[in-house]
Every structure is written in C-alpha cells, then in structure tokens.
Design a protein around this motif. Structure first.
Motif, short mmCIF file in Angstrom:
data_model
loop_
_atom_site.label_atom_id
_atom_site.label_comp_id
_atom_site.label_asym_id
_atom_site.label_seq_id
_atom_site.Cartn_x
_atom_site.Cartn_y
_atom_site.Cartn_z
N ASP A 177 0.85 -1.20 0.00
CA ASP A 177 0.00 0.00 0.00
C ASP A 177 0.88 1.25 0.00
O ASP A 177 1.32 1.74 1.05
N GLU A 178 1.15 1.76 -1.19
CA GLU A 178 2.08 2.89 -1.33
C GLU A 178 1.56 4.15 -0.66
O GLU A 178 2.32 4.86 0.00
N ALA A 179 0.26 4.41 -0.82
CA ALA A 179 -0.31 5.65 -0.29
C ALA A 179 -0.19 5.68 1.23
O ALA A 179 0.23 6.68 1.83
N GLN A 180 -0.55 4.54 1.85
CA GLN A 180 -0.48 4.48 3.32
C GLN A 180 0.97 4.56 3.79
O GLN A 180 1.28 5.24 4.77
N ALA A 181 1.85 3.88 3.07
CA ALA A 181 3.27 3.91 3.44
C ALA A 181 3.83 5.31 3.32
O ALA A 181 4.59 5.77 4.17
N THR A 182 3.42 6.05 2.27
CA THR A 182 3.90 7.43 2.08
C THR A 182 3.44 8.30 3.26
O THR A 182 4.24 9.09 3.80
N ALA A 183 2.20 8.11 3.63
CA ALA A 183 1.67 8.90 4.75
C ALA A 183 2.39 8.57 6.04
O ALA A 183 2.70 9.45 6.85
N LEU A 184 2.72 7.30 6.19
CA LEU A 184 3.36 6.85 7.42
C LEU A 184 4.80 7.32 7.53
O LEU A 184 5.27 7.77 8.58
N LEU A 185 5.52 7.23 6.39
CA LEU A 185 6.97 7.52 6.42
C LEU A 185 7.29 8.98 6.10
O LEU A 185 8.37 9.47 6.42
N GLY A 186 6.36 9.67 5.47
CA GLY A 186 6.67 11.01 4.95
C GLY A 186 6.52 12.14 5.96
O GLY A 186 6.64 13.31 5.58
N GLY A 187 6.32 11.82 7.18
CA GLY A 187 6.17 12.89 8.17
C GLY A 187 7.46 13.64 8.41
O GLY A 187 8.54 13.12 8.13
N GLY A 188 7.38 14.83 8.87
CA GLY A 188 8.57 15.63 9.22
C GLY A 188 9.33 16.04 7.99
O GLY A 188 8.75 16.29 6.94
N ALA A 189 10.69 16.07 8.15
CA ALA A 189 11.53 16.56 7.04
C ALA A 189 11.87 15.47 6.04
O ALA A 189 12.49 15.72 5.03
N ARG A 190 11.47 14.25 6.37
CA ARG A 190 11.87 13.14 5.49
C ARG A 190 11.16 13.22 4.13
O ARG A 190 9.95 13.42 4.06
N LYS A 191 11.98 13.04 3.07
CA LYS A 191 11.42 13.15 1.73
C LYS A 191 11.08 11.74 1.23
O LYS A 191 11.92 10.84 1.29
N VAL A 192 9.83 11.58 0.80
CA VAL A 192 9.40 10.29 0.26
C VAL A 192 8.76 10.55 -1.10
O VAL A 192 7.90 11.42 -1.23
N GLU A 193 9.19 9.81 -2.10
CA GLU A 193 8.53 9.98 -3.41
C GLU A 193 8.34 8.62 -4.06
O GLU A 193 9.06 7.66 -3.77
N SER A 194 7.34 8.57 -4.91
CA SER A 194 7.03 7.32 -5.60
C SER A 194 7.67 7.33 -6.97
O SER A 194 7.61 8.32 -7.70
N ARG A 195 8.34 6.23 -7.29
CA ARG A 195 9.00 6.15 -8.60
C ARG A 195 8.93 4.71 -9.11
O ARG A 195 9.39 3.80 -8.42
N ASN A 196 8.36 4.54 -10.29
CA ASN A 196 8.26 3.21 -10.92
C ASN A 196 7.68 2.15 -10.00
O ASN A 196 8.21 1.05 -9.87
N GLY A 197 6.65 2.51 -9.28
CA GLY A 197 5.97 1.53 -8.43
C GLY A 197 6.68 1.26 -7.12
O GLY A 197 6.35 0.31 -6.41
N ARG A 198 7.66 2.08 -6.80
CA ARG A 198 8.37 1.90 -5.52
C ARG A 198 8.53 3.24 -4.84
O ARG A 198 8.51 4.29 -5.48
N LEU A 199 8.68 3.19 -3.53
CA LEU A 199 8.89 4.43 -2.78
C LEU A 199 10.38 4.66 -2.58
O LEU A 199 11.12 3.71 -2.27
N ILE A 200 10.80 5.90 -2.78
CA ILE A 200 12.20 6.26 -2.50
C ILE A 200 12.18 7.12 -1.24
O ILE A 200 11.61 8.22 -1.23
#
Lengths: 269, 341
Positions: free
Chosen positions: B264-287
């Motif tokens: 679940d990319e959307a949930q994972a982005t919400a979970l990990l993307g808090g604060g200053a941490r940069k999270v982006e989706s690329r080719n079906g994976r999160l960076i």
C-alpha cells in the motif's frame, strides 16, 4: 636512439612492410629478367642495369617509399598506439626519427637488393640461354673509343665512354645517387603518413606524385619535383644530376627536421 | 570538508600570484605529498572549452576517482596530464615536476592505461611489453613480473589479435605497471568489460596502492564504480570541477536513500513522509531519503518494522544507489552557472 630504432624493428616482425621491401626490388628484377630471357636482348651489362635502375627510380622506388611510409605510420594509427608511445618519458622527436631511420634503412636495403637482383636476373637469363648473355663492354673500350662520337646523341646525354670504361663504378654511384635524392620524397611521404590517420591521403599523394613526375620531366621546374629527383640523378640530363642530388638530399634532411618539430607538437586527442 | 569549486570566473591577479608561489614552493620542497597538481587548466577545441579552469590536487598514495559523464572532459584532462595535448592555459606538475618545462622527468614516474587498450596486434603480448620495456630501459625480468601480476603469463607468447578484450585490458595494465611507476593513470579501465571483468579490474585497482605504493588516478562515468574503489574523488561536468575531496565527503553530500516496495504505497507514504523526510514514488516503488549514511541499515530495519506493524506488506527493501545524473543535478543545482559551457 638505438633503443627506439630497435623497437621499430621489433614492430616490423610479421608485418607486411618486409613483404613490400622484398617485392619492390624483386618485381623490377623479374621484369628485366623476363625481357632479357624472352629475347629482347639489351646486350651489355650497363645498358641492362641502367634500364632496370630507371624503372626503379621512376616508378618502383617512389611507390614502395609511399607504401613503406604509410605502413610504418599505420602501425601506430591502426591500433591507436600513438598516445601510449608519446606519453612515455622519451623525447617525442625520437619516436619519429626512429621511424624515419628505419624507412631510410629499408629503402637503402631495397636499393642494394634491386641492384643485386637485377644482376642476378641478367646472369640467369644468360645462363639459361647463351644467346641472351649480357656482355661486359670493357674489352671493347679501346674499340669504342675510336668508334663513338662524343657528341652522338643516340644515348641521350649519357657519357657513353664513361659508361663503357667504368660502368661498374658509374652504376654503383648512380644507384647511390638515386637513393640519396629520394630523401625528400621519403620525408614528404612520412610526414603525410604520420599526420593523417586515413591511409588514403599519403597513398594518394605518393601515387599522384609518381604520376605527375611523368609530365614534370618536360617542365623546366621538374628538377624541383621530389618524385622526379631519383630519376634525374641517373644522368640522362647531366645538368640536373647535381641539382637533383642536392635538392633531394639536403631538402630531405631539412624536411625531416621540420617534420620532427611539427610531429612533436601534434595534439593527440 | 568537501570543496565545491565555483569555476567559470578568472582568478584575480593576487590569486594567480599566490598559485604561482605555491608551485614554486612545491618544486623546491622535499618529500612530495601531491602526486598530481594542476592549476587553471584550460583546453579549447574549436571555440569550446573542453577543460575549463581545472584545479586538481591528487594526494600521493590515494586512489583518486575522476568522475564525469561522457564528454565532460575526463579524457582531455588525462591527455593534458600526459603531455599529449598542450593546454591553452594553466600548469601541471607531477610529483612537483612541471610538465611543460620538464616533460621527461615528470613522466618518468607515470604509467598509463587508456580507455581502449591499444596494442600491436601482430605481435605477442610479451613483444608488446618488450617495446615499452626497451624504451623505458628496464630489465628484461620486468616483463615476467608484470605478466604474473596481471595473470597473463600463460598467454604471453600468443598474438594479441587472439586476446579477448579482458586480456587486452590486462595487458594494458601490465604495460602501465612496467618499472613500478609512482603514479598510475587509468582512463575508463572497465569500459567494454563484462560484469566479471569489471569486478576483477576494480578489485585489482583497489589493491594497487598497497601492493605497489602507487597513486592511482582512475576516470569513470560510473558513480558506483568509483565509490567502490576510490579514496578521493573529483567530479567534472562540462569541463569544470564541480566537486573535489575525499570519497566520504561526496557520500556526505548525497544522503542515502531507501527503495521500498510494498502493498500500500499511499499508506506507506503517509506513514513515512512525516517531518523533514522526503518520500517519493517512482516506478511503483517508494524512494525514502535517509538523513545520513551512518546507521542506514538500522534505519532500514526500523522502517521495515514500522510498515509491518501498520499492516503493510514489504516485498522489496534496498538501499538505492544514486545515479551520476542525480548527483550532478544536486551538485550543479547548488551552482547553476556551472551548467554553462
């Protein structure tokens, strides 16, 4: 310098250069042996040898010098070894000087081989058929002296009496002149071969030079034409012998020095 | 501290004088600590600056990676260092010897292997080495020594035309090693090699400073390759040095990133993307960008736990390498004028 020359000689192993060095003189000798053996009797040794040397000086020497210079340069252009060679802690001019010395050495050896093979071919033609045996004109010198008009133009401007009396010395001397006067054309060919990676450029220059030499003979400026200088030293026009020798030899050394300077500054991209 | 070279501008007069004085000092100094030093090196081809004000300082004993994309000016710089090209401006010193004034003395301590291994194909490997050995006036035994070093003794008497590309590369290395030079320059040494060959070459280069005491200057357009073997690095872009320093400084410049494949990319982005941490989706994976290289593995494990605890299945977790292009964007982004030639 000796190490650089030795290195150039190692590179000749199994290369086509040695084949060219053997083929050039052999072809000239074969041509004149065939003529002599087939009955086109040139009668006397000096006439036979001079005819062979004329073919060597006008055609085969410029052509083989062109091929040898091109192949020597292609040994580096082909595998792109110039960069390695010129990045070594060795004076750059020495790399080119060693190649020039090897080229001059090969052409000197080819000149001697041409003389030797021509002589062998002449002897062989006589040995195969006594009717085609070449004569030593020396015994007839005294007779010839009474018979030959010094102003006779039948032999062009060649000094007939000198040819009759001292033909061995004259032939050897003219063979050396042909070689020494070829220094300028060898330097020009080497320079073109080193400068241009495309082998067609030095080849076209050599073949073109040889071709235009035929027409340059009729020109008053022909004496300045590098590809005609070896022929001019044979003495068909005596006033041109010394000029051709001087321009060819001194010009060749001068051109060689200029080439070393220019090539040492070559940018290896 | 890493140095990002601003480049482009001409040095002021007093700066030039200071550089000149530094050169003079180095020439007269005792034991050298700098293997290669260039200042303001410039080379123009048909109006284009192929190398534009390059200042390099390669410490002795280092494996110095020279990194840049194709056409950045790596090979031109190397050819300038070897005296094969004449700079329009600037100076080069190899172990304190000024290349222009004393080319032969400067090159005496240099061995080089070019990008495309160039050998005399009609000669054997041994004969090829003999050519260089004779020009360097070395003992005959040197040939056997370098052949053994690159493991080519068994094919030494075979014609080079029968060599594989890997063997040709190794013969090029052997030639560079003749006479035990203090400085080895390798231009894209792994070009054209298969993965096994690349690994062998890399491992070989890595051992050279310890085995021979030599300084190694190696160019490449592969960031990962340089990262794996170099102690120091310079990054060249459009003929200008955009970074120069220790490898660790370059690593510090680009934070490590974690590549995550999950259910679940959307949930994972919400979970990990808090604060200053940069999270982006690329080719079906999160960076996921990590703050520092230190403790990266522990952070990866922690992220994995957090995702699992949240009921997200993780099927891929790996530290994502930076590409050279991304690194350039970061380096050039900080200095926009570097992007102009």
């Amino acid at each position: 310098m000796l190490a650089s020359i030795r290195v150039e000689l190692i590179k000749l192993k199994r290369s086509k250069i040695m084949l060219v060095a053997l083929a050039g003189p052999a072809l000239v000798a074969l041509l004149f042996f065939s003529l002599q053996a087939s009955g086109a009797n040139l009668r006397a040794w000096p006439l036979y040898l001079f005819a062979g040397m004329t073919a060597w000086a006008t055609f085969m020497l410029p052509l083989t010098a062109t091929i040898i210079a091109t192949l020597l340069a292609q040994l580096e252009h082909g595998p792109k070894t110039w960069a390695h060679l010129l990045a070594l802690p060795v004076p750059k001019w020495r790399v080119f000087a060693a190649k020039a010395i090897v080229a001059l050495g090969l052409i000197a050896a080819m000149s001697l081989l041409t003389g030797a093979l021509l002589a062998f071919g002449g002897w062989l033609a006589g040995a195969l058929n006594p009717e085609n045996k070449l004569l030593d004109p020396a015994p007839f010198a005294a007779l010839a002296e009474t018979m030959v008009d010094p102003d006779d133009q039948a032999f062009g401007d060649l000094d007939v009496m000198l040819m009759v009396k001292e033909w061995r010395r004259v032939v050897a001397e003219r063979l050396a002149y042909v070689y020494l006067s070829s220094f300028l054309l060898i330097a020009v060919q080497l320079w073109a071969a080193f400068r241009f990676r495309n082998f067609l450029i030095p080849m076209a220059l050599g073949v073109g030079g040889g071709f235009f030499a035929i027409f340059a003979q009729a020109s008053a400026y022909g004496v300045y034409f590098p590809w005609l200088m070896p022929f001019n030293t044979l003495g068909f026009m005596p006033e041109n012998v010394e000029k051709a020798l001087a321009y060819g030899l001194v010009g060749g050394i001068g051109m060689g020095l200029l080439m070393f300077v220019d090539m040492s500054r070559m940018q290896i991209k | 501290m890493f140095s990002v070279i601003t480049g482009g501008e001409q040095p002021e007069d007093n700066e030039k004088e200071a550089r000149g004085a530094r050169f003079m000092l180095r020439e007269g100094r005792g034991p050298m600590t700098i293997a290669i030093e260039t200042e303001g090196l410039k080379k123009r081809f048909r109006g284009v600056n192929a190398v534009d004000g390059v200042d390099l300082s390669v410490p002795q004993g280092a494996i110095f990676g020279f990194l840049g994309p194709n056409g950045a000016g790596k090979t031109t710089t190397i050819r300038l260092l070897l005296g094969l090209l004449t700079p329009n401006r600037g100076r080069i010193a190899l172990f304190g010897e000024d290349l222009r004034r004393n080319r032969i003395a400067a090159l005496k301590s240099v061995g080089v292997a070019f990008e495309t291994p160039a050998h005399y194909e009609h000669l054997t490997g041994r004969e090829n080495l003999d050519i260089t050995r004779r020009l360097l006036k070395l003992d005959k035994s040197e040939i056997d020594r370098v052949l053994a070093t690159v493991e080519l003794s068994h094919v030494a008497d075979r014609h080079v035309r029968k060599y594989s590309l890997g063997m040709r590369h190794r013969l090029g290395l052997a030639r560079a090693l003749l006479g035990n030079p203090k400085l080895l320059i390798f231009d894209e040494p792994t070009n054209g090699l298969d993965p096994v060959g690349i690994r062998e070459m890399r491992d070989f280069i890595k051992t050279l400073p310890d085995r021979t005491g030599a300084t190694v200057f190696v160019s490449s357009h592969h960031l990962a390759e340089i990262e794996q073997m170099a102690s120091h690095v310079a990054v060249i872009h459009l003929g200008k040095i955009v970074f120069q320093g220790a490898m660790d400084e370059l690593r510090g410049l680009h934070a490590p990133r974690l590549e995550v494949g999950c259910s679940d990319e959307a949930q994972a982005t919400a979970l990990l993307g808090g604060g200053a941490r940069k999270v982006e989706s690329r080719n079906g994976r999160l960076i996921v960008e990590l703050p520092t290289a230190e403790g990266a593995k522990a952070r990866a494990a922690s992220i994995n736990r957090r995702l699992n605890d949240a009921g997200i299945d993780v099927h891929h977790l790996a530290l994502a390498p930076w590409t050279l292009e991304e690194l350039f964007l970061q380096l050039v982004g900080a200095n926009p004028h570097l992007g102009q030639k």
